[in-house]
Design a protein around this motif. Structure first.
Motif, PDB file in Angstrom:
ATOM      1  N   LEU A  29       0.826  -1.202   0.000  1.00 11.44           N
ATOM      2  CA  LEU A  29       0.000   0.000   0.000  1.00 11.44           C
ATOM      3  C   LEU A  29       0.866   1.260   0.000  1.00 11.44           C
ATOM      4  N   LEU A  30       2.022   1.212   0.651  1.00 13.84           N
ATOM      5  CA  LEU A  30       2.964   2.337   0.577  1.00 13.84           C
ATOM      6  C   LEU A  30       3.417   2.564  -0.868  1.00 13.84           C
ATOM      7  N   TRP A  31       3.712   1.478  -1.570  1.00 13.77           N
ATOM      8  CA  TRP A  31       4.132   1.577  -2.972  1.00 13.77           C
ATOM      9  C   TRP A  31       3.001   2.168  -3.820  1.00 13.77           C
ATOM     10  N   ILE A  32       1.789   1.729  -3.578  1.00  9.60           N
ATOM     11  CA  ILE A  32       0.638   2.249  -4.330  1.00  9.60           C
ATOM     12  C   ILE A  32       0.459   3.744  -4.055  1.00  9.60           C
ATOM     13  N   ALA A  33       0.607   4.158  -2.793  1.00 11.42           N
ATOM     14  CA  ALA A  33       0.492   5.577  -2.448  1.00 11.42           C
ATOM     15  C   ALA A  33       1.566   6.390  -3.156  1.00 11.42           C
ATOM     16  N   TYR A  34       2.780   5.873  -3.191  1.00 11.00           N
ATOM     17  CA  TYR A  34       3.875   6.554  -3.900  1.00 11.00           C
ATOM     18  C   TYR A  34       3.577   6.647  -5.395  1.00 11.00           C
ATOM     19  N   LYS A  35       3.140   5.552  -5.983  1.00  5.77           N
ATOM     20  CA  LYS A  35       2.857   5.539  -7.426  1.00  5.77           C
ATOM     21  C   LYS A  35       1.705   6.472  -7.780  1.00  5.77           C
ATOM     22  N   LEU A  36       0.778   6.693  -6.853  1.00  6.80           N
ATOM     23  CA  LEU A  36      -0.306   7.643  -7.084  1.00  6.80           C
ATOM     24  C   LEU A  36       0.251   9.041  -7.331  1.00  6.80           C
ATOM     25  N   LEU A  37       1.302   9.391  -6.601  1.00 10.78           N
ATOM     26  CA  LEU A  37       1.916  10.710  -6.753  1.00 10.78           C
ATOM     27  C   LEU A  37       2.967  10.734  -7.858  1.00 10.78           C
ATOM     28  N   ALA A  38       3.655   9.624  -8.064  1.00  6.56           N
ATOM     29  CA  ALA A  38       4.768   9.584  -9.006  1.00  6.56           C
ATOM     30  C   ALA A  38       4.331   9.285 -10.428  1.00  6.56           C
ATOM     31  N   ASP A  39       3.082   8.890 -10.624  1.00 12.88           N
ATOM     32  CA  ASP A  39       2.601   8.553 -11.959  1.00 12.88           C
ATOM     33  C   ASP A  39       2.608   9.791 -12.836  1.00 12.88           C
ATOM     34  N   THR A  40       3.377   9.731 -13.916  1.00 12.63           N
ATOM     35  CA  THR A  40       3.485  10.882 -14.809  1.00 12.63           C
ATOM     36  C   THR A  40       2.450  10.844 -15.908  1.00 12.63           C
ATOM     37  N   GLY A  41       1.769   9.717 -16.072  1.00 14.41           N
ATOM     38  CA  GLY A  41       0.759   9.606 -17.113  1.00 14.41           C
ATOM     39  C   GLY A  41       1.354   9.510 -18.508  1.00 14.41           C
ATOM     40  N   GLN A  42       2.634   9.185 -18.609  1.00 13.97           N
ATOM     41  CA  GLN A  42       3.306   9.147 -19.899  1.00 13.97           C
ATOM     42  C   GLN A  42       3.476   7.735 -20.436  1.00 13.97           C
ATOM     43  N   ASP A  43       2.763   6.788 -19.895  1.00 17.15           N
ATOM     44  CA  ASP A  43       2.870   5.408 -20.369  1.00 17.15           C
ATOM     45  C   ASP A  43       2.212   5.289 -21.734  1.00 17.15           C
ATOM     46  N   ASP A  44       2.994   4.873 -22.742  1.00 15.75           N
ATOM     47  CA  ASP A  44       2.451   4.685 -24.081  1.00 15.75           C
ATOM     48  C   ASP A  44       2.015   3.255 -24.316  1.00 15.75           C
ATOM     49  N   ASP A  45       2.455   2.323 -23.483  1.00  9.66           N
ATOM     50  CA  ASP A  45       2.132   0.917 -23.655  1.00  9.66           C
ATOM     51  C   ASP A  45       0.795   0.635 -22.970  1.00  9.66           C
ATOM     52  N   HIS A  46      -0.218   0.371 -23.763  1.00 12.06           N
ATOM     53  CA  HIS A  46      -1.551   0.110 -23.208  1.00 12.06           C
ATOM     54  C   HIS A  46      -1.852  -1.373 -23.098  1.00 12.06           C
ATOM     55  N   GLY A  47      -0.882  -2.205 -23.345  1.00 12.82           N
ATOM     56  CA  GLY A  47      -1.088  -3.638 -23.216  1.00 12.82           C
ATOM     57  C   GLY A  47      -1.724  -4.245 -24.447  1.00 12.82           C
ATOM     58  N   PRO A  48      -2.076  -5.524 -24.370  1.00 11.98           N
ATOM     59  CA  PRO A  48      -2.641  -6.201 -25.525  1.00 11.98           C
ATOM     60  C   PRO A  48      -4.050  -5.706 -25.840  1.00 11.98           C
ATOM     61  N   VAL A  49      -4.378  -5.732 -27.113  1.00  9.30           N
ATOM     62  CA  VAL A  49      -5.707  -5.314 -27.566  1.00  9.30           C
ATOM     63  C   VAL A  49      -6.519  -6.573 -27.855  1.00  9.30           C
ATOM     64  N   ALA A  50      -7.706  -6.657 -27.268  1.00 11.39           N
ATOM     65  CA  ALA A  50      -8.559  -7.827 -27.467  1.00 11.39           C
ATOM     66  C   ALA A  50      -9.325  -7.686 -28.781  1.00 11.39           C
ATOM     67  N   SER A  51      -9.501  -8.817 -29.483  1.00 11.40           N
ATOM     68  CA  SER A  51     -10.204  -8.771 -30.766  1.00 11.40           C
ATOM     69  C   SER A  51     -11.580  -9.450 -30.708  1.00 11.40           C
ATOM     70  N   THR A  52     -11.902 -10.096 -29.569  1.00 18.25           N
ATOM     71  CA  THR A  52     -13.205 -10.742 -29.427  1.00 18.25           C
ATOM     72  C   THR A  52     -13.905 -10.196 -28.181  1.00 18.25           C
ATOM     73  N   PHE A  53     -15.217 -10.424 -28.101  1.00 17.93           N
ATOM     74  CA  PHE A  53     -15.988  -9.977 -26.951  1.00 17.93           C
ATOM     75  C   PHE A  53     -15.441 -10.583 -25.661  1.00 17.93           C
ATOM     76  N   TRP A  54     -15.214 -11.904 -25.661  1.00 19.43           N
ATOM     77  CA  TRP A  54     -14.736 -12.568 -24.451  1.00 19.43           C
ATOM     78  C   TRP A  54     -13.307 -12.158 -24.118  1.00 19.43           C
ATOM     79  N   GLY A  55     -12.519 -11.888 -25.128  1.00 17.18           N
ATOM     80  CA  GLY A  55     -11.167 -11.380 -24.897  1.00 17.18           C
ATOM     81  C   GLY A  55     -11.211 -10.006 -24.236  1.00 17.18           C
ATOM     82  N   ALA A  56     -12.134  -9.164 -24.719  1.00 15.81           N
ATOM     83  CA  ALA A  56     -12.298  -7.843 -24.125  1.00 15.81           C
ATOM     84  C   ALA A  56     -12.795  -7.953 -22.686  1.00 15.81           C
ATOM     85  N   MET A  57     -13.742  -8.861 -22.431  1.00 15.05           N
ATOM     86  CA  MET A  57     -14.254  -9.057 -21.069  1.00 15.05           C
ATOM     87  C   MET A  57     -13.122  -9.505 -20.133  1.00 15.05           C
ATOM     88  N   LYS A  58     -12.294 -10.420 -20.613  1.00 13.66           N
ATOM     89  CA  LYS A  58     -11.174 -10.902 -19.805  1.00 13.66           C
ATOM     90  C   LYS A  58     -10.217  -9.748 -19.500  1.00 13.66           C
TER      91      LYS A  58
END
Length: 178
Positions: A29-58
């Motif tokens: 929780l200390l790490w999460i509190a730190y990351k709340l303040l340290a997050d710059t919002g500059q992450d360009d990697d949004h992770g994998p993109v789902a191509s099916t309904f169930w993939g999106a739900m997962k």
């Protein structure tokens, strides 16, 4: 989202009864509190993109579970094993997260201090979890060591706020104040 968060919270409350996990949860929780303040919002990697309904739900379920960890740890840590407080915490926090997120976002944009206040509350809750760890009772419950509990609270809150401010200045290319 509500079901995942509720099940996770109940599971975490049960798990926090295992010796050592209050300490680990508090540190997390200390790490999460730190990351709340340290997050710059500059992450360009949004992770994998789902191509099916169930993939999106997962993807949505996994993302919500991962993003809800701070809420789950906060509610479980603040409740200290009290199921009544867990239920009240869920009844209060889930509607705010689900229904009030746009209002909260507008308030945060208008009053950025809310982020620091939230991080301070998370850090205090983390310190409370660490101090409440049964394995550390001999350290924190000794009559001559009462000051150590207060020091833990202070170091957690001030440390998170200071490190968050330092990280933000550093990511914006500003030199840190000496």
């Amino acid at each position: 989202a509500i079901a995942v968060r509720s099940v996770m919270t109940l599971g975490v409350v049960w798990l926090l009864q295992i010796p050592g996990l209050m300490l680990v949860g508090g540190l997390g929780l200390l790490w999460i509190a730190y990351k709340l303040l340290a997050d710059t919002g500059q992450d360009d990697d949004h992770g994998p993109v789902a191509s099916t309904f169930w993939g999106a739900m997962k993807t949505i379920i996994v993302a919500d579970a991962l993003m809800g960890v701070d809420n789950v740890l906060g509610v479980a840590g603040a409740a200290h094993g009290s199921w009544d407080l867990v239920i009240i915490g869920l009844l209060v926090s889930v509607p705010i997260v689900v229904l009030g997120s746009s209002v909260v976002l507008k308030l945060v944009e208008r009053f950025p201090i809310i982020i620091q206040a939230g991080a301070a509350v998370l850090a205090f809750t983390a310190a409370k979890m660490i101090v409440g760890e049964p394995m550390l009772d001999s350290v924190f419950d000794a009559p001559s060591m009462v000051w150590l509990s207060w020091l833990t609270y202070a170091v957690a809150v001030v440390g998170v706020l200071a490190m968050g401010a330092w990280s933000t200045r550093r990511s914006q290319g500003q030199p840190a104040a000496n």
